[in-house]
Design a protein around this motif. Structure first.
Motif, short mmCIF file in Angstrom:
data_model
loop_
_atom_site.label_atom_id
_atom_site.label_comp_id
_atom_site.label_asym_id
_atom_site.label_seq_id
_atom_site.Cartn_x
_atom_site.Cartn_y
_atom_site.Cartn_z
N LEU G 32 22.89 -0.02 14.64
CA LEU G 32 23.01 1.31 14.03
C LEU G 32 24.47 1.77 14.17
O LEU G 32 25.31 1.05 14.71
CB LEU G 32 22.06 2.30 14.73
N TRP G 36 25.50 7.39 16.36
CA TRP G 36 24.13 7.58 16.81
C TRP G 36 23.88 6.83 18.11
O TRP G 36 23.27 7.35 19.05
CB TRP G 36 23.14 7.13 15.72
N THR G 38 25.98 5.86 20.48
CA THR G 38 26.62 6.47 21.65
C THR G 38 25.84 7.70 22.10
O THR G 38 25.58 7.89 23.29
CB THR G 38 28.08 6.85 21.33
N ALA G 39 25.45 8.54 21.12
CA ALA G 39 24.67 9.73 21.46
C ALA G 39 23.38 9.34 22.18
O ALA G 39 22.98 9.98 23.15
CB ALA G 39 24.36 10.53 20.19
N LEU G 42 24.06 8.33 25.71
CA LEU G 42 24.41 9.49 26.53
C LEU G 42 23.23 10.44 26.71
O LEU G 42 23.38 11.56 27.19
CB LEU G 42 25.60 10.23 25.92
N GLN G 44 21.02 11.71 24.29
CA GLN G 44 20.83 12.74 23.28
C GLN G 44 19.89 12.29 22.15
O GLN G 44 19.54 13.09 21.30
CB GLN G 44 22.18 13.17 22.67
N MET G 45 19.56 11.00 22.12
CA MET G 45 18.66 10.51 21.08
C MET G 45 17.63 9.57 21.76
O MET G 45 17.80 9.20 22.91
CB MET G 45 19.44 9.72 20.00
N THR G 46 16.61 9.16 20.99
CA THR G 46 15.53 8.35 21.54
C THR G 46 15.57 6.95 20.93
O THR G 46 15.56 6.81 19.70
CB THR G 46 14.18 9.00 21.19
N PHE G 47 15.63 5.92 21.77
CA PHE G 47 15.59 4.54 21.28
C PHE G 47 14.14 4.11 21.03
O PHE G 47 13.23 4.55 21.73
CB PHE G 47 16.18 3.60 22.33
N ASP G 48 13.95 3.19 20.07
CA ASP G 48 12.63 2.57 19.98
C ASP G 48 12.61 1.40 20.97
O ASP G 48 13.61 1.11 21.64
CB ASP G 48 12.30 2.16 18.54
N GLN G 51 15.27 -1.45 20.51
CA GLN G 51 16.61 -0.95 20.80
C GLN G 51 16.79 -0.74 22.30
O GLN G 51 17.83 -1.10 22.87
CB GLN G 51 16.83 0.38 20.06
N TRP G 68 12.36 4.81 30.13
CA TRP G 68 12.90 6.16 29.95
C TRP G 68 13.74 6.29 28.68
O TRP G 68 13.80 7.36 28.07
CB TRP G 68 13.74 6.57 31.16
N ILE G 71 11.78 7.69 25.86
CA ILE G 71 11.21 9.03 26.01
C ILE G 71 12.17 10.03 25.37
O ILE G 71 13.38 9.95 25.58
CB ILE G 71 11.07 9.36 27.52
N VAL G 72 11.63 10.99 24.60
CA VAL G 72 12.51 11.98 23.98
C VAL G 72 13.21 12.79 25.09
O VAL G 72 12.52 13.35 25.95
CB VAL G 72 11.72 12.94 23.07
N PRO G 73 14.53 12.80 25.09
CA PRO G 73 15.23 13.48 26.18
C PRO G 73 15.37 14.98 25.94
O PRO G 73 15.16 15.47 24.84
CB PRO G 73 16.60 12.82 26.16
#
Lengths: 147, 147, 147, 147, 147, 147, 147, 147, 147, 147
Positions: G32, G36, G38-39, G42, G44-48, G51, G68, G71-73
């Protein structure tokens, strides 16, 4: 129509500059200390009827303004001051506060120094290395009640 | 590993309680006023080598802690205090600050009372209506420079 | 090493849950009101030696912790509370504060209700439409000093 | 043109000083407690038509102002008060809040004391060591709903 | 040693991720709504003994942790949220708050919608232009007491 | 000269009280929900030309004011509300916010509930134990974009 | 025991420095954009799942940490940044925000630019007077719903 | 008497609504981009004499107001915005700020993107799923000086 | 009626724009540095009688305004500035403050640089890569008193 | 495991005290000014590889810590300082900020003094009335771009 004490304080400050009155003169006319009298003129203390009329005459205030001088005001300016002279007072609390707390508790036990049954005296202390400001604060010690 | 002065302050406070030491005893050992000495133990002033070693012995501090007592600390607790005793000090600034400013300027002109070339003395004043806390603050007047 | 009263408060809270102790039992053991005793356990008041030892036994505290219970704590949690029960108390001050000020001044003149020479009593008031919380606050009126 | 209730509160405060009216007189005229009536005059409660007209006559308010007294106002002054009398109320919440929470939960379980289904009564309590302010707060206990 | 409910909330969140448990499963096991149950697991509500034990088994909590689940927690996260989902909820209060106040007063008179005698239901609403979140809030209207 | 929308909001509020208009009447005249219409009158939404003219007639607004009703306003009151009714809405976000976030993510994955593609409906729900306020919020779910 | 996403972010930052990994490499591995990815690293986003496992391998994370990452942060750092680079971004909002609002409304009417259906692209723009940072933000316009 | 630029901004906003002028027309008349011109009209940039006169004619400003348009204004609105459109810009900084910092440093080393040698371009990007707002920011990279 | 210095500052700023006066001209007329003179005109310093009359003539001020120029003002704007030029000064304190503290203490021991016995000189430093602003600050070192 | 630069700063401060190193020695070893070098050691600037290794040897840092010294840190301490020395710097901005802004704009037009292309030099200035701290700040003037 006057709806709060601040408006009267502004009238006093304005008249003080145009008439060139000193706080010490006001204190003498009122017959109390310069510290209490100035605080009252700045809207932090409550004048009785005779005092309010004396102040009213000195500053040419209306009857309505004189009535407001006898109403207990909303006190305290709050916040952290930005004026350098005021900030130094705040800084003394910030730097020495913990020590004052420790020493009062060591001497008196749990309780506080009253800020109500309290008086303040400011004097110039001559000093060859530069005159000093001398402030004496005296407050009644109030012990915490156990019940 | 000690990385700031606060850790040393906490060691002192902990040892003070378990050993039952009084601030006045520390001041006598150091040979300075109780006000300055307490402030220094609470991380607001800097000890010289001899003073730091005296304090170190009283509180059983490590050599590293004694070295930190000689480093200029980051001072001031800031904020608006929540402890009632400390808040009363802050309230005095909030209620009387404007009057103090007016009276110092009336006496000295534009400038401030120093909080650095400054000393503080706290005494118990016996009073039949309840003993009082007496605080004397003495700060050099510093006039604003015109240039 | 304990370096502040909060650590002792946490020990008490932890022991209270695992031992299932009630505040009323602590108050009875200490021999004072439930309001003062709870405040003292939560680090807002100072126990004397005998009281501290009683509390120490109830909660299995170390001698060091018992010594800390006799040290005047740093009081007040400050801020605007987020807990709904605490916020309602704050809201009462926010909504009724001005009225309380007006009515105390109308009755007593300029001054305050002491928060130090103060006691608090909380009772359940049975009511068919739903029981009520009854809180009685009693504080000495302190008039502002004129000088 | 009046566009918020605060303007009416200022008219009331102004008229109160120039006419020398007491809150107790207003309460008697309205037929409710001095606590509720004062709060309503200060813009924290809503008068019904008859009450608003009574208040309007006492303070010589315009019809528009009387209409505003019947509009639900935006309540609460918020913030941390700087006035010493108000601050003491806030300090009681800050120092005793945690204990009040513990004791209400110990007696009633999870829930709050209502600040809406709530009444307040302020009385002078004579005391040879200095009269006291007595405040009784009564609020319905509201349990948290489980669903 | 556990000294506050937050530590238990962190244990639950940690176990939830490693065990892959869903909030709906917890709600079913507890026998209450997913909204109340999640709030309770996050330290905002109080479980009774049976519920706490059920939750304890699901998340492998110690007896001490299970005891804490039955203690009324300190609620509310306060502040202005930074998380975008939470901020949108806050923004709705900021943008629509005044209108909600006007409309509730128009319908019910002076009073509030209770946040204690309150329930919440969140559902997915299918929509061809993109599914919607549907939140139903139901709170008892509490009229202000006149006294 | 009108230089911001707030001035128009104040004109509307002033006219509403003196004319005794209800929000529901405004909504009917405008032909939209009472929630959206009230929000628009309070300066949170933008009227089109016909709607603005309808509102202008109801409240006797000048052409300039009617023009301002068609300008997109600066929205949101921000801060933490002090009015009790508004605070309860904020408290719901503070107490339930974390749970709402968990449950929306459990159902929808990462994203938010829109506060723009959003509607609100407030109804009185009759209840023998005391009528309830029912608020239905419906917002489009917006998934976070991955790119 | 990991109890929040921040702990995983700290593991990633620590491993990134000791292993000398670049964000661009992570983005390529994940497939990606660097913005996105990097965010997401850090917090700020959720990996599947796939990923997260890729990221886990690059940074030697435990299975629990990888769980973790899915999990939506809790997002957003909030506050006003003190870092100079971050502050400049904030300053652009402070200086240009009003103009951006005016121009978007002039073009699109009432609504917002989505920060959810949003992408960001950062490029180096060579320039003889000093290379420039080029940031392209693209967000879906969301019109306010009328209902 | 005009004593700050804000008064001129309010005159411009007022005239803009009553005359129905668009920002694009102003930009064309001035001969600069719509982004810079709008920012200048809103009191964030400084016009030269010719530009100020052009703007003055469009909005019927007095000579004194035209003189103020050529004075460097006090810039920035500061704070955290409450308007939803502005908040989304702030949220982008809050959510993506850390990533932008990481990526600029990875590409350029230590330094910042200038907010002074900076330009902004806002365009509508047609999109079948809903048109998008496209914002291009271009700022010179400024490396930290080593000395 | 003038009741504070800010009103005079606004008169000066207004007259400065309409008359096209430069700060350097004011400084020359007053006979002091441009830094001190500008600060005094902006309400941060106190003029003596002759200086105040000179300034009064330049800006066509009333006698009352001239009297206020000789009154010690309330100084400092406080807060964290939002104007980019002012923010850069604040940022220098934020980024370099700790280093300045370390280096002054390393050179002088415990104490401060005075902001009262202080002068400031701002010059343009020609530089082929772009002219520079050169600011020289000179403040007396004040050692902390030991007592 | 090190996960941010602050941990390295604490290691440096701890080693500095126990080893008795001076900032000037560090600067000489690194070959740059004492101002930049101290700022870099305090986590405000980025060392290159050779510099980081020099610093690592002086303070006995691990390889991981040396790697972190080469990572661009998060800069700025923010807030309003409470330490008296730092506060004086802030006060200079508060008292003189407006004047600095006026004088820079009078000389250069609209723009700022860079805090990035910036250097600082601190010297002791001997003075018979008490030595002075001399700080020279030099920052490139950056004009606002018109586009």
């Amino acid at each position: 129509m006057i709806s709060n004490r601040d408006e009267v304080t502004q009238m006093i400050l304005s008249a003080k500059v145009s008439k060139g009155i000193k706080w010490k003169q006001v204190a003498e006319a009122v017959g109390l200390s310069k510290e209490w009298t100035t605080a009252a003129c700045l809207g932090q203390m409550t004048f009785d009827k005779a005092q309010a009329e004396t102040v009213g005459k000195l500053f040419d205030l209306s009857d309505e303004a004189v009535a407001w001088l006898q109403i207990v005001p909303s006190k305290g300016t709050g916040g952290i001051p930005t004026d350098p002279l005021l900030y130094r007072l705040y800084e003394i609390v910030s730097v020495y506060g913990g020590s004052i707390k420790e020493l009062i508790h060591e001497e008196f036990g749990d309780g506080i120094m009253s800020a109500i049954d309290f008086s303040l005296d400011i004097q110039r202390e001559p000093d060859p290395k530069g005159d000093r400001v001398n402030m004496v604060m005296s407050g009644k010690f109030l012990p915490y009640k156990r019940y």
